[in-house]
Scaffold this motif. Structure first.
Motif, PDB file in Angstrom:
ATOM      1  N   PRO A 156       3.072  -8.455  18.336  1.00 53.27           N
ATOM      2  CA  PRO A 156       3.525  -9.340  17.257  1.00 53.27           C
ATOM      3  C   PRO A 156       4.684 -10.258  17.637  1.00 53.27           C
ATOM      4  O   PRO A 156       4.667 -11.454  17.315  1.00 53.27           O
ATOM      5  N   ALA A 157       5.695  -9.733  18.309  1.00 56.99           N
ATOM      6  CA  ALA A 157       6.855 -10.550  18.677  1.00 56.99           C
ATOM      7  C   ALA A 157       6.456 -11.684  19.610  1.00 56.99           C
ATOM      8  O   ALA A 157       6.914 -12.827  19.459  1.00 56.99           O
ATOM      9  N   ALA A 158       5.593 -11.381  20.581  1.00 59.63           N
ATOM     10  CA  ALA A 158       5.129 -12.413  21.515  1.00 59.63           C
ATOM     11  C   ALA A 158       4.294 -13.458  20.796  1.00 59.63           C
ATOM     12  O   ALA A 158       4.376 -14.652  21.097  1.00 59.63           O
ATOM     13  N   GLY A 163       3.286 -18.581  19.798  1.00 56.15           N
ATOM     14  CA  GLY A 163       2.539 -19.419  18.871  1.00 56.15           C
ATOM     15  C   GLY A 163       3.423 -20.275  18.000  1.00 56.15           C
ATOM     16  O   GLY A 163       2.929 -21.079  17.200  1.00 56.15           O
ATOM     17  N   LYS A 164       4.758 -20.112  18.157  1.00 56.34           N
ATOM     18  CA  LYS A 164       5.743 -20.846  17.344  1.00 56.34           C
ATOM     19  C   LYS A 164       5.456 -20.660  15.858  1.00 56.34           C
ATOM     20  O   LYS A 164       5.446 -21.607  15.073  1.00 56.34           O
ATOM     21  N   LEU A 165       5.240 -19.396  15.483  1.00 54.42           N
ATOM     22  CA  LEU A 165       4.834 -19.055  14.120  1.00 54.42           C
ATOM     23  C   LEU A 165       5.993 -18.632  13.231  1.00 54.42           C
ATOM     24  O   LEU A 165       5.881 -18.670  12.004  1.00 54.42           O
ATOM     25  N   ARG A 182      -0.964 -10.028   9.849  1.00 53.68           N
ATOM     26  CA  ARG A 182       0.297 -10.727   9.583  1.00 53.68           C
ATOM     27  C   ARG A 182      -0.031 -12.175   9.256  1.00 53.68           C
ATOM     28  O   ARG A 182      -0.812 -12.813   9.966  1.00 53.68           O
ATOM     29  N   VAL A 183       0.576 -12.668   8.181  1.00 52.74           N
ATOM     30  CA  VAL A 183       0.262 -14.001   7.670  1.00 52.74           C
ATOM     31  C   VAL A 183       1.476 -14.906   7.838  1.00 52.74           C
ATOM     32  O   VAL A 183       2.586 -14.565   7.400  1.00 52.74           O
ATOM     33  N   TYR A 184       1.260 -16.070   8.462  1.00 46.72           N
ATOM     34  CA  TYR A 184       2.343 -17.010   8.761  1.00 46.72           C
ATOM     35  C   TYR A 184       2.103 -18.339   8.048  1.00 46.72           C
ATOM     36  O   TYR A 184       0.967 -18.779   7.886  1.00 46.72           O
ATOM     37  N   ASP A 185       3.188 -18.986   7.662  1.00 47.88           N
ATOM     38  CA  ASP A 185       3.118 -20.297   7.028  1.00 47.88           C
ATOM     39  C   ASP A 185       3.015 -21.365   8.109  1.00 47.88           C
ATOM     40  O   ASP A 185       3.905 -21.497   8.952  1.00 47.88           O
ATOM     41  N   CYS A 198      -1.703 -19.122   9.003  1.00 53.46           N
ATOM     42  CA  CYS A 198      -2.310 -18.565  10.214  1.00 53.46           C
ATOM     43  C   CYS A 198      -2.315 -17.050  10.026  1.00 53.46           C
ATOM     44  O   CYS A 198      -1.264 -16.447   9.788  1.00 53.46           O
ATOM     45  N   VAL A 199      -3.502 -16.458  10.099  1.00 56.32           N
ATOM     46  CA  VAL A 199      -3.646 -15.019   9.880  1.00 56.32           C
ATOM     47  C   VAL A 199      -4.011 -14.349  11.208  1.00 56.32           C
ATOM     48  O   VAL A 199      -5.054 -14.652  11.794  1.00 56.32           O
ATOM     49  N   LEU A 200      -3.140 -13.458  11.660  1.00 56.13           N
ATOM     50  CA  LEU A 200      -3.387 -12.721  12.892  1.00 56.13           C
ATOM     51  C   LEU A 200      -3.756 -11.284  12.541  1.00 56.13           C
ATOM     52  O   LEU A 200      -3.054 -10.629  11.770  1.00 56.13           O
ATOM     53  N   ARG A 201      -4.854 -10.817  13.111  1.00 60.46           N
ATOM     54  CA  ARG A 201      -5.297  -9.432  12.894  1.00 60.46           C
ATOM     55  C   ARG A 201      -5.006  -8.644  14.170  1.00 60.46           C
ATOM     56  O   ARG A 201      -5.323  -9.091  15.281  1.00 60.46           O
ATOM     57  N   PHE A 202      -4.406  -7.438  14.002  1.00 58.34           N
ATOM     58  CA  PHE A 202      -3.987  -6.630  15.143  1.00 58.34           C
ATOM     59  C   PHE A 202      -4.782  -5.325  15.197  1.00 58.34           C
ATOM     60  O   PHE A 202      -5.133  -4.755  14.163  1.00 58.34           O
TER      61      PHE A 202
END
Length: 227
Positions: A156-158, A163-165, A182-185, A198-202
């Motif tokens: 997640p941190a990387a 991704g400049k998220l 995790r959902v980013y604006d 932007c939705v990232l699935r882990f």
């Protein structure tokens, strides 16, 4: 939630909340002509045909949400199950007890890129929205492919850094799959005037498994994810 109008040039503010629920009508045609003239004057490159299609699509989505909202808002989550059928996925808010987001497929969506979403808090529906993946078309697809190359397999941190998220708006856990999302604006990434995420699935090792760019087509709240 958010206004659904989109523009291919930069503008400094959202249109008023009163425009959320425009209907497909003579007013929409008038709006289309006015919008095209405004775009032309501003030097935007929108094609007249695509602009009209965009406006009509926005009006249809707004009307769809408006027609259903009174049957859902404040009602128990089973009201959404009765209206939309089988759930696609239920995401539980990791940081807020009693809050979840339920996703349903949109019937008739040939590309299967649109979803109905209801947010439930303490058993009652508090937000209703309609979303679309890659709402900016080819531009989103290109951006998505670039992000996948950078982020797949990363922690997640990387992901946030490369991704400049920034900091995620929400962290959710899939009730069915156990995975974290995790959902980013990412509203600032394009000219699309409205909430975009932007939705990232882990996976189980907390490594990025998939990337999705989501736009809000219509909603009862301008920014449905931000709380």
């Amino acid at each position: 939630m958010r206004n659904t109008k989109r523009c291919r040039c930069h503008e400094g503010a959202f249109p008023s909340a009163g425009r959320f629920f425009w209907r497909v009508s003579a007013g929409t045609v008038i709006l289309g002509v006015a919008a095209f003239l405004a775009l032309a004057a501003a030097g935007c490159r929108a094609h007249p045909g695509s602009l009209v299609t965009m406006i009509v699509s926005d009006a249809v989505n707004d009307a769809d949400v408006k027609d259903r909202r009174d049957l859902l808002m404040g009602k128990p989550e089973k009201a959404a199950d009765s209206m939309f059928g089988a759930r696609q996925e239920t995401l539980v808010d990791v940081d807020r007890k009693g809050v979840s987001m339920i996703f349903y497929p949109v019937k008739g969506d040939l590309l299967k890129s649109s979803r109905y979403i209801v947010e439930v808090e303490n058993g009652a529906i508090v937000v209703f929205a309609k979303t679309k993946q890659n709402i900016d078309g080819v531009e989103d697809m290109i951006h998505n492919a670039s992000l996948e190359k950078k982020l797949i397999g990363k922690a997640p941190a990387a992901c946030s850094e490369e991704g400049k998220l920034g900091v995620p708006l929400r962290t959710l856990r899939s009730r069915e799959k156990g995975q974290l999302l995790r959902v980013y604006d990412v509203r600032n990434w394009s000219d699309f005037m409205g909430a975009r995420y932007c939705v990232l699935r882990f996976d189980g090792r907390d490594r990025c498994q998939s990337v999705a760019l989501i736009g809000v087509s219509a909603s009862t709240r301008k920014d449905p994810i931000r709380r």
